[in-house]
Design an enzyme around this catalytic site. Structure first.
Site, PDB file in Angstrom:
ATOM      1  N   CYS A 172      -6.396  39.041  47.537  1.00  0.00           N
ATOM      2  CA  CYS A 172      -6.660  40.215  48.375  1.00  0.00           C
ATOM      3  C   CYS A 172      -5.653  41.343  48.198  1.00  0.00           C
ATOM      4  CB  CYS A 172      -6.696  39.801  49.840  1.00  0.00           C
ATOM      5  SG  CYS A 172      -8.174  38.890  50.239  1.00  0.00           S
ATOM      6  N   THR A 198     -15.965  41.077  44.741  1.00  0.00           N
ATOM      7  CA  THR A 198     -15.804  42.485  44.323  1.00  0.00           C
ATOM      8  C   THR A 198     -14.547  42.563  43.457  1.00  0.00           C
ATOM      9  OG1 THR A 198     -14.625  42.895  46.400  1.00  0.00           O
ATOM     10  CG2 THR A 198     -16.926  43.559  46.312  1.00  0.00           C
ATOM     11  N   GLU A 217     -13.679  40.792  56.787  1.00  0.00           N
ATOM     12  CA  GLU A 217     -13.056  39.518  57.191  1.00  0.00           C
ATOM     13  C   GLU A 217     -11.541  39.650  57.154  1.00  0.00           C
ATOM     14  OE1 GLU A 217     -11.283  37.609  54.928  1.00  0.00           O
ATOM     15  OE2 GLU A 217     -11.729  38.745  53.107  1.00  0.00           O
ATOM     16  N   ALA A 257      11.053  38.058  52.635  1.00  0.00           N
ATOM     17  CA  ALA A 257      11.312  38.436  51.243  1.00  0.00           C
ATOM     18  C   ALA A 257      10.969  37.237  50.366  1.00  0.00           C
ATOM     19  CB  ALA A 257      12.770  38.822  51.077  1.00  0.00           C
ATOM     20  N   THR A 262     -14.954  42.788  50.884  1.00  0.00           N
ATOM     21  CA  THR A 262     -14.091  43.967  50.986  1.00  0.00           C
ATOM     22  C   THR A 262     -14.579  45.007  49.998  1.00  0.00           C
ATOM     23  OG1 THR A 262     -12.268  42.569  51.612  1.00  0.00           O
ATOM     24  CG2 THR A 262     -11.711  44.764  50.809  1.00  0.00           C
ATOM     25  N   LYS A 316      -5.463  43.256  44.777  1.00  0.00           N
ATOM     26  CA  LYS A 316      -6.741  43.901  44.483  1.00  0.00           C
ATOM     27  C   LYS A 316      -7.005  45.060  45.466  1.00  0.00           C
ATOM     28  CE  LYS A 316     -10.521  41.459  45.786  1.00  0.00           C
ATOM     29  NZ  LYS A 316     -11.382  42.148  46.721  1.00  0.00           N
ATOM     30  N   LEU A 339      -9.501  36.674  56.987  1.00  0.00           N
ATOM     31  CA  LEU A 339      -9.201  35.245  56.882  1.00  0.00           C
ATOM     32  C   LEU A 339      -8.037  35.016  55.929  1.00  0.00           C
ATOM     33  CD1 LEU A 339     -12.871  33.973  56.352  1.00  0.00           C
ATOM     34  CD2 LEU A 339     -11.628  34.246  58.511  1.00  0.00           C
ATOM     35  N   LYS A 374     -22.755  25.635  41.644  1.00  0.00           N
ATOM     36  CA  LYS A 374     -22.097  25.637  42.962  1.00  0.00           C
ATOM     37  C   LYS A 374     -23.037  25.072  44.027  1.00  0.00           C
ATOM     38  CE  LYS A 374     -18.692  29.280  43.432  1.00  0.00           C
ATOM     39  NZ  LYS A 374     -18.543  30.673  43.860  1.00  0.00           N
TER      40      LYS A 374
HETATM   41  C1  UDX Z   1      -4.599  38.117  53.123  1.00  0.00           C
HETATM   42  C2  UDX Z   1      -4.645  38.644  54.571  1.00  0.00           C
HETATM   43  O1  UDX Z   1      -3.567  38.062  55.312  1.00  0.00           O
HETATM   44  C3  UDX Z   1      -5.973  38.354  55.196  1.00  0.00           C
HETATM   45  O2  UDX Z   1      -6.022  38.895  56.507  1.00  0.00           O
HETATM   46  C4  UDX Z   1      -7.047  39.000  54.324  1.00  0.00           C
HETATM   47  O3  UDX Z   1      -8.309  38.835  54.842  1.00  0.00           O
HETATM   48  C5  UDX Z   1      -6.963  38.446  52.905  1.00  0.00           C
HETATM   49  O4  UDX Z   1      -5.662  38.691  52.398  1.00  0.00           O
HETATM   50  P1  UDX Z   1      -4.189  35.769  51.924  1.00  0.00           P
HETATM   51  O5  UDX Z   1      -4.332  36.517  50.635  1.00  0.00           O
HETATM   52  O6  UDX Z   1      -4.925  34.486  52.093  1.00  0.00           O
HETATM   53  O7  UDX Z   1      -4.673  36.701  53.143  1.00  0.00           O
HETATM   54  O8  UDX Z   1      -2.660  35.455  52.094  1.00  0.00           O
HETATM   55  P2  UDX Z   1      -1.440  35.861  53.031  1.00  0.00           P
HETATM   56  O9  UDX Z   1      -1.036  34.705  53.858  1.00  0.00           O
HETATM   57  O10 UDX Z   1      -1.713  37.125  53.744  1.00  0.00           O
HETATM   58  O11 UDX Z   1      -0.282  36.090  51.930  1.00  0.00           O
HETATM   59  C6  UDX Z   1      -0.427  37.040  50.895  1.00  0.00           C
HETATM   60  C7  UDX Z   1       0.776  37.041  49.982  1.00  0.00           C
HETATM   61  O12 UDX Z   1       1.908  37.632  50.612  1.00  0.00           O
HETATM   62  C8  UDX Z   1       1.239  35.671  49.507  1.00  0.00           C
HETATM   63  O13 UDX Z   1       1.574  35.753  48.142  1.00  0.00           O
HETATM   64  C9  UDX Z   1       2.484  35.396  50.343  1.00  0.00           C
HETATM   65  O14 UDX Z   1       3.387  34.526  49.716  1.00  0.00           O
HETATM   66  C10 UDX Z   1       3.041  36.797  50.472  1.00  0.00           C
HETATM   67  N1  UDX Z   1       3.895  36.981  51.651  1.00  0.00           N
HETATM   68  C11 UDX Z   1       3.371  36.872  52.904  1.00  0.00           C
HETATM   69  C12 UDX Z   1       5.249  37.303  51.500  1.00  0.00           C
HETATM   70  O15 UDX Z   1       5.754  37.400  50.373  1.00  0.00           O
HETATM   71  N2  UDX Z   1       6.011  37.522  52.610  1.00  0.00           N
HETATM   72  C13 UDX Z   1       5.505  37.434  53.863  1.00  0.00           C
HETATM   73  O16 UDX Z   1       6.273  37.670  54.816  1.00  0.00           O
HETATM   74  C14 UDX Z   1       4.145  37.089  54.014  1.00  0.00           C
END
Ligand code: UDX
Length: 454
Positions: free
Chosen positions: A266, A86, A154, A258, A121, A269, A156, A35
């Protein structure tokens, strides 16, 4: 300031590059020399919009450096961030091996006052373990160097991580040490210039805040998924319901979509880890358990619809299903816990062939699918295509799995001509059912029964 970022995964690399971009000197360490070689050669190991230019700009300016050398990394810093993985253990708890190994490596080398920050986390109480680990190493060396351990989770979102870092809605800092809090305030000052974004609290509350945020968001999604399934039976449309409730400021419009269930690195887990923490403390989070179960079931939803449309699993044998999108959400190549993987394995088990297209996740998907299916079954049953139209060639039905922008407005007439079974299974409620049906296709969404011609 001089910052060391331990771990050049998603969070470490984005955070490191963003800190460098506002003028800090950031040294990123990873124990994976491949990396670091890649990063030193200007290659970015992950897909995140804008990250390549951000890294290139700051590396060229000499503010963003990469190393595998712990001696250099510890000597460099006033603040050391821990941003290592983690992963979940078999029982769902977060595996702290990498965090504690990093803490040991710091304790073995530190010579001057340091602030150590948990960015990963980690379960409540981990900052204490990190502190004890460092203190034990210092003791072994007979050193008495002051240090503090801070929690700074975080928030993010993949695909929007740089924007989230540069313009955060909040910066959570859990600290029990005044000097460390002051350093964190200074470090984050450029990211909250017009409004105070930093929320100070004790370490344990900060650790729990991260889990609470993700559990709350997962709750909204599972709630809407469960309601969508009810709406379908009742003859209501979940999209109208979503707008109807989301306009209430107490509810708000976000995270009410939906779909096929939440995936990614995230939510699944963190929900598991929080459940494990609660069990460890003899508490039961019944609501959260249900949220996880609803999500697992929701990942099966599209397969159920496809099977019913064709007249049961037996009738699926020999059919070809096209998939648009593979990553767990748009703008990322991340396939972790992606609902597409569940759908593909169910389709193959029913004797279908799959033709799939994703704008960026094909390589990741290939790797994961070969891992789970084996080379032979992958080569026989799955074709990864170069374009959306290539994927629907010779297919019986189309499943829209990830709502990438390029899938938003397809030529439905052309789709009607291409798909033998003339059916679209819209796992993200991306399409207007009326438009799809006007083109002579059958539309199956999530929680939108009136539009299905079953
Ligand atoms: C998430 C959190 O949003 C972020 O703050 C944290 O730090 C890490 O985890 P991420 O995993 O990148 O971020 O994706 P996110 O945009 O939150 O979506 C997570 C999942 O939920 C995706 O599979 C998405 O398709 C799903 N989702 C999201 C839905 O099914 N419906 C929604 O209304 C929103």
């Amino acid at each position: 300031m001089k910052i060391t970022m331990i771990g050049t995964g998603y969070v470490g690399l984005v955070s490191g590059a963003c800190f460098a971009d506002v003028g800090n000197t950031v040294l990123c360490l990873d124990v994976d020399s491949r990396k670091i070689d890649m990063l030193n050669a200007g290659e970015i190991p992950i897909h995140e919009p804008g990250l390549d230019t951000l890294v290139a700009r700051n590396a060229a300016a000499g503010r963003l450096l990469f190393t595998t050398d712990y001696n250099r990394a510890v000597a460099h810093a006033d603040i050391i961030f821990l941003a290592v993985g983690t992963p979940p253990d078999e029982d769902g708890s977060a595996d702290l091996r990498h965090i504690l190994a990093a803490a040991r490596s710091i304790g073995e080398r530190m010579e001057k006052q340091l602030v150590v920050v948990d960015k990963s986390t980690v379960p409540v109480g981990t900052a204490d373990s990190v502190r004890d680990t460092i203190a034990a190493e210092l003791k072994k060396r007979g050193k008495n160097v002051p240090f503090a351990v801070v929690s700074n989770p975080e928030f993010l979102k993949e695909g929007a991580a740089i924007e989230d870092f540069m313009r955060p809605d909040r910066i959570v800092v859990g600290s029990d040490d005044a000097h460390a809090t002051k350093m964190m305030r200074q470090l984050y000052a450029p990211f909250g210039r017009n409004h105070e974004k930093l929320i100070e609290m004790d370490v344990r509350s900060a650790e729990l805040t991260k889990y609470a945020a993700n559990a709350m968001l997962a709750t909204r999604i599972s709630f809407m998924n469960e309601l969508a399934n009810l709406a379908e039976v009742l003859g209501a449309d979940i999209e109208s319901v979503r707008m109807g409730i989301g306009s209430d400021p107490r509810i708000g419009p976000h995270f009410l979509y939906a779909g096929m269930g939440y995936g990614g690195s995230c939510f699944p887990k963190d929900v598991k880890a929080l459940l494990k923490t609660s069990r460890d403390h003899k508490q039961s989070l019944k609501l959260l358990e249900a949220i996880e179960n609803v999500n697992e079931a929701q990942k099966n939803i599209l397969f159920g619809k496809i099977s019913r449309h064709f007249g049961g699993d037996a009738a699926l044998r020999g059919k070809t299903v096209a998939l648009w999108g593979l990553s767990f959400k748009p703008n990322t190549d991340d396939m972790r816990e992606a609902p597409s993987l569940v759908l593909i394995s169910q389709l193959l088990a029913a004797g279908c062939k799959v033709r799939a297209y994703d704008p960026v996740a094909s390589n990741e998907a290939r790797r994961q699918l070969i891992g789970s299916l084996g080379e032979e079954a992958f080569a026989r049953d799955v074709t990864l295509c170069d374009s959306a139209w290539d994927a629907v060639e010779d297919a019986d039905a189309l499943a829209l799995v990830t709502e990438w922008k390029e899938f938003r407005s397809p030529d439905f007439e052309r789709l009607a001509g291409a798909l033998r079974g003339r059916a679209i299974f819209d796992g993200r409620n991306l399409y207007d059912p009326a438009l799809v049906m006007e083109a002579g296709l059958t539309y199956h969404g999530i929680g939108r029964p009136g539009h299905n011609r079953e």
